[in-house]
Design a protein around this motif. Structure first.
Motif, short mmCIF file in Angstrom:
data_model
loop_
_atom_site.label_atom_id
_atom_site.label_comp_id
_atom_site.label_asym_id
_atom_site.label_seq_id
_atom_site.Cartn_x
_atom_site.Cartn_y
_atom_site.Cartn_z
N SER A 7 47.83 -0.76 57.91
CA SER A 7 48.61 -1.74 57.17
C SER A 7 47.66 -2.75 56.53
CB SER A 7 49.58 -2.47 58.11
OG SER A 7 48.87 -3.38 58.95
N ASN A 8 48.15 -3.52 55.59
CA ASN A 8 47.31 -4.55 54.97
C ASN A 8 46.79 -5.52 56.01
OD1 ASN A 8 47.72 -3.39 52.49
ND2 ASN A 8 49.15 -4.94 51.76
N TYR A 9 47.64 -5.92 56.96
CA TYR A 9 47.20 -6.86 57.99
C TYR A 9 46.10 -6.23 58.84
CZ TYR A 9 50.85 -10.41 57.21
OH TYR A 9 51.62 -11.42 56.69
N ASP A 10 46.24 -4.97 59.19
CA ASP A 10 45.20 -4.29 59.97
C ASP A 10 43.88 -4.25 59.21
OD1 ASP A 10 46.85 -3.79 62.18
OD2 ASP A 10 47.48 -1.83 61.41
N ARG A 11 43.95 -4.03 57.90
CA ARG A 11 42.74 -4.01 57.08
C ARG A 11 42.11 -5.40 57.02
NH1 ARG A 11 45.29 -0.96 52.13
NH2 ARG A 11 43.72 -2.12 51.01
N ILE A 12 42.93 -6.42 56.95
CA ILE A 12 42.43 -7.80 56.95
C ILE A 12 41.75 -8.09 58.29
CG2 ILE A 12 43.15 -10.23 57.02
CD1 ILE A 12 45.32 -9.35 54.87
N TYR A 13 42.41 -7.74 59.38
CA TYR A 13 41.85 -7.99 60.71
C TYR A 13 40.52 -7.24 60.89
CZ TYR A 13 46.53 -9.86 61.73
OH TYR A 13 47.69 -10.57 61.71
N ALA A 14 40.45 -6.01 60.37
CA ALA A 14 39.21 -5.23 60.47
C ALA A 14 38.08 -5.93 59.70
CB ALA A 14 39.41 -3.82 59.93
N ALA A 15 38.41 -6.49 58.54
CA ALA A 15 37.40 -7.20 57.75
C ALA A 15 36.93 -8.46 58.47
CB ALA A 15 37.95 -7.55 56.37
N VAL A 16 37.87 -9.21 59.03
CA VAL A 16 37.53 -10.46 59.72
C VAL A 16 36.68 -10.18 60.96
CG1 VAL A 16 38.47 -12.47 60.93
CG2 VAL A 16 39.51 -11.71 58.78
N LEU A 33 37.20 -7.44 50.60
CA LEU A 33 36.61 -6.53 51.59
C LEU A 33 37.66 -5.62 52.22
CD1 LEU A 33 34.18 -9.05 53.28
CD2 LEU A 33 33.53 -7.07 51.92
N ALA A 34 38.88 -6.13 52.31
CA ALA A 34 39.96 -5.33 52.90
C ALA A 34 40.62 -4.41 51.86
CB ALA A 34 41.01 -6.26 53.51
N GLY A 35 40.13 -4.45 50.63
CA GLY A 35 40.69 -3.59 49.59
C GLY A 35 41.98 -4.11 49.00
N LEU A 36 42.18 -5.43 49.07
CA LEU A 36 43.43 -6.02 48.60
C LEU A 36 43.26 -6.83 47.32
CD1 LEU A 36 44.79 -7.17 52.05
CD2 LEU A 36 45.40 -5.12 50.78
N ARG A 41 45.97 -15.14 49.48
CA ARG A 41 47.09 -15.70 50.26
C ARG A 41 47.55 -14.75 51.35
NH1 ARG A 41 50.71 -19.99 47.47
NH2 ARG A 41 49.26 -20.79 45.93
N GLN A 42 47.49 -13.46 51.07
CA GLN A 42 47.90 -12.49 52.09
C GLN A 42 46.99 -12.58 53.31
OE1 GLN A 42 48.54 -8.52 50.68
NE2 GLN A 42 49.75 -8.03 52.48
N VAL A 43 45.72 -12.90 53.10
CA VAL A 43 44.80 -13.10 54.22
C VAL A 43 45.27 -14.27 55.06
CG1 VAL A 43 42.43 -13.65 54.88
CG2 VAL A 43 42.87 -12.07 52.98
N GLY A 44 45.65 -15.35 54.40
CA GLY A 44 46.17 -16.51 55.12
C GLY A 44 47.42 -16.18 55.91
N TYR A 45 48.32 -15.43 55.31
CA TYR A 45 49.55 -15.03 56.03
C TYR A 45 49.21 -14.18 57.25
CZ TYR A 45 51.91 -16.37 51.66
OH TYR A 45 52.36 -17.03 50.55
#
Length: 111
Positions: A7-16, A33-36, A41-45
């Protein structure tokens, strides 16, 4: 057997998770980095929705000005600053981190 797409959130968490101790990344940088693309803002969410107890260094994500983004509730701003300072990140007189000095530099990740 097909692999499950993250999911997008999983990709964000992997990047962080990849941001090293003593370094920071901007919300926009994490999105790229997450491909988004330019969806900072989605990173913030995603970081706001992070469940307690996760081993994700959310505190290493700051805004493009080198500042901690204000939150509407809690004392996360102060906690974030304390956590970064414990890692050796120094804040200037105006509460900003030198992105030139502390920004994590990596072109891409494979989540």
């Amino acid at each position: 057997m097909p692999t499950k797409e993250l999911s997008n959130y999983d990709r964000i968490y992997a990047a962080v998770k990849k941001i090293p101790r003593g370094k920071v990344a901007t919300y926009g940088q994490v999105a790229l980095l997450a491909g988004l693309g330019r969806h900072a803002r989605q990173v913030g969410y995603a970081l706001h929705a992070l469940p307690d107890g996760q081993k994700i260094p959310w505190h290493r994500v700051i805004n493009a000005k080198g500042e901690i983004s204000a939150r509407s509730s809690g004392d996360h701003d102060e906690l974030q600053r304390v956590l970064l300072e414990k890692e050796g990140v120094v804040f200037g007189l105006h509460g900003r981190v030198s992105l030139e000095k502390y920004r994590w530099r990596q072109e891409h990740i494979a989540p």
